[in-house]
Design a protein around this motif. Structure first.
Motif, PDB file in Angstrom:
ATOM      1  N   THR A   9      -4.334   1.319  -5.177  1.00  0.00           N
ATOM      2  CA  THR A   9      -3.591   0.927  -6.375  1.00  0.00           C
ATOM      3  C   THR A   9      -3.703  -0.575  -6.594  1.00  0.00           C
ATOM      4  OG1 THR A   9      -2.066   2.749  -5.976  1.00  0.00           O
ATOM      5  CG2 THR A   9      -1.362   1.071  -7.535  1.00  0.00           C
ATOM      6  N   GLY A  10      -3.584  -1.348  -5.521  1.00  0.00           N
ATOM      7  CA  GLY A  10      -3.761  -2.795  -5.630  1.00  0.00           C
ATOM      8  C   GLY A  10      -5.170  -3.167  -6.064  1.00  0.00           C
ATOM      9  N   LEU A  11      -6.153  -2.463  -5.522  1.00  0.00           N
ATOM     10  CA  LEU A  11      -7.539  -2.702  -5.923  1.00  0.00           C
ATOM     11  C   LEU A  11      -7.752  -2.337  -7.389  1.00  0.00           C
ATOM     12  CD1 LEU A  11     -10.491  -3.386  -5.143  1.00  0.00           C
ATOM     13  CD2 LEU A  11     -10.746  -0.953  -4.578  1.00  0.00           C
ATOM     14  N   ALA A  12      -7.138  -1.240  -7.823  1.00  0.00           N
ATOM     15  CA  ALA A  12      -7.266  -0.824  -9.225  1.00  0.00           C
ATOM     16  C   ALA A  12      -6.679  -1.875 -10.160  1.00  0.00           C
ATOM     17  CB  ALA A  12      -6.582   0.523  -9.434  1.00  0.00           C
ATOM     18  N   ALA A  13      -5.538  -2.450  -9.787  1.00  0.00           N
ATOM     19  CA  ALA A  13      -4.933  -3.509 -10.608  1.00  0.00           C
ATOM     20  C   ALA A  13      -5.832  -4.731 -10.647  1.00  0.00           C
ATOM     21  CB  ALA A  13      -3.555  -3.869 -10.068  1.00  0.00           C
ATOM     22  N   LEU A  14      -6.424  -5.073  -9.516  1.00  0.00           N
ATOM     23  CA  LEU A  14      -7.333  -6.218  -9.468  1.00  0.00           C
ATOM     24  C   LEU A  14      -8.566  -5.967 -10.333  1.00  0.00           C
ATOM     25  CD1 LEU A  14      -7.780  -8.977  -8.106  1.00  0.00           C
ATOM     26  CD2 LEU A  14      -9.001  -7.767  -6.300  1.00  0.00           C
ATOM     27  N   VAL A  15      -9.111  -4.770 -10.272  1.00  0.00           N
ATOM     28  CA  VAL A  15     -10.282  -4.430 -11.085  1.00  0.00           C
ATOM     29  C   VAL A  15      -9.921  -4.422 -12.568  1.00  0.00           C
ATOM     30  CG1 VAL A  15     -11.877  -2.548 -11.651  1.00  0.00           C
ATOM     31  CG2 VAL A  15     -11.502  -3.193  -9.275  1.00  0.00           C
ATOM     32  N   GLY A  16      -8.786  -3.832 -12.923  1.00  0.00           N
ATOM     33  CA  GLY A  16      -8.378  -3.758 -14.329  1.00  0.00           C
ATOM     34  C   GLY A  16      -8.193  -5.135 -14.954  1.00  0.00           C
ATOM     35  N   GLY A  17      -7.502  -6.014 -14.257  1.00  0.00           N
ATOM     36  CA  GLY A  17      -7.311  -7.364 -14.784  1.00  0.00           C
ATOM     37  C   GLY A  17      -8.600  -8.163 -14.815  1.00  0.00           C
TER      38      GLY A  17
END
Length: 122
Positions: free
Chosen positions: A37-45
């Motif tokens: 989930t943290g990686l997904a947020a980093l990728v999305g931003g």
């Protein structure tokens, strides 16, 4: 009087750094729900902020140019940003299968940071 190209570069750099900072903060905050989930947020931003960097490079990269050429550059920059956005979101959702809530959280953080940066750099 401002040099519009130099001012544009400064605004773009400030906006991108604020977007990346907000993305990092949100990704660290949601990492408590799992590292994916943290990686997904980093990728999305990062997708949103890199799209804005691509836009700035395409728009301001040529320097001083006639108005018609600048208008074409603006249209091309926006098209490039949308192609980047669609392609990378497809990769993030369909190929890498990143968690959607984290991805959207990162995207929203970067987009809100973009709006705040534009208001702050008047």
């Amino acid at each position: 009087m401002r040099n519009s190209i130099a001012h544009g570069w400064r605004v773009a750099a400030r906006t991108a750094s604020l977007q990346l900072g907000a993305t990092l903060a949100v990704s660290l905050a949601v990492a408590g729900f799992g590292w994916r989930t943290g990686l997904a947020a980093l990728v999305g931003g990062s997708i949103v902020s890199m799209g804005n960097i691509l836009f700035a490079v395409r728009l301001f990269g040529r320097g001083v140019a006639p108005a018609r050429s600048v208008l074409r550059s603006a249209w091309a920059a926006e098209a490039l940003k949308w192609v980047w956005l669609c392609a990378t979101l497809y990769l993030a959702i369909a190929v890498w299968k990143l968690p959607f809530p984290g991805l959207i959280g990162g995207i929203l953080a970067a987009q809100f940071a973009f709006w705040i940066a534009l208001i702050a750099t008047r």
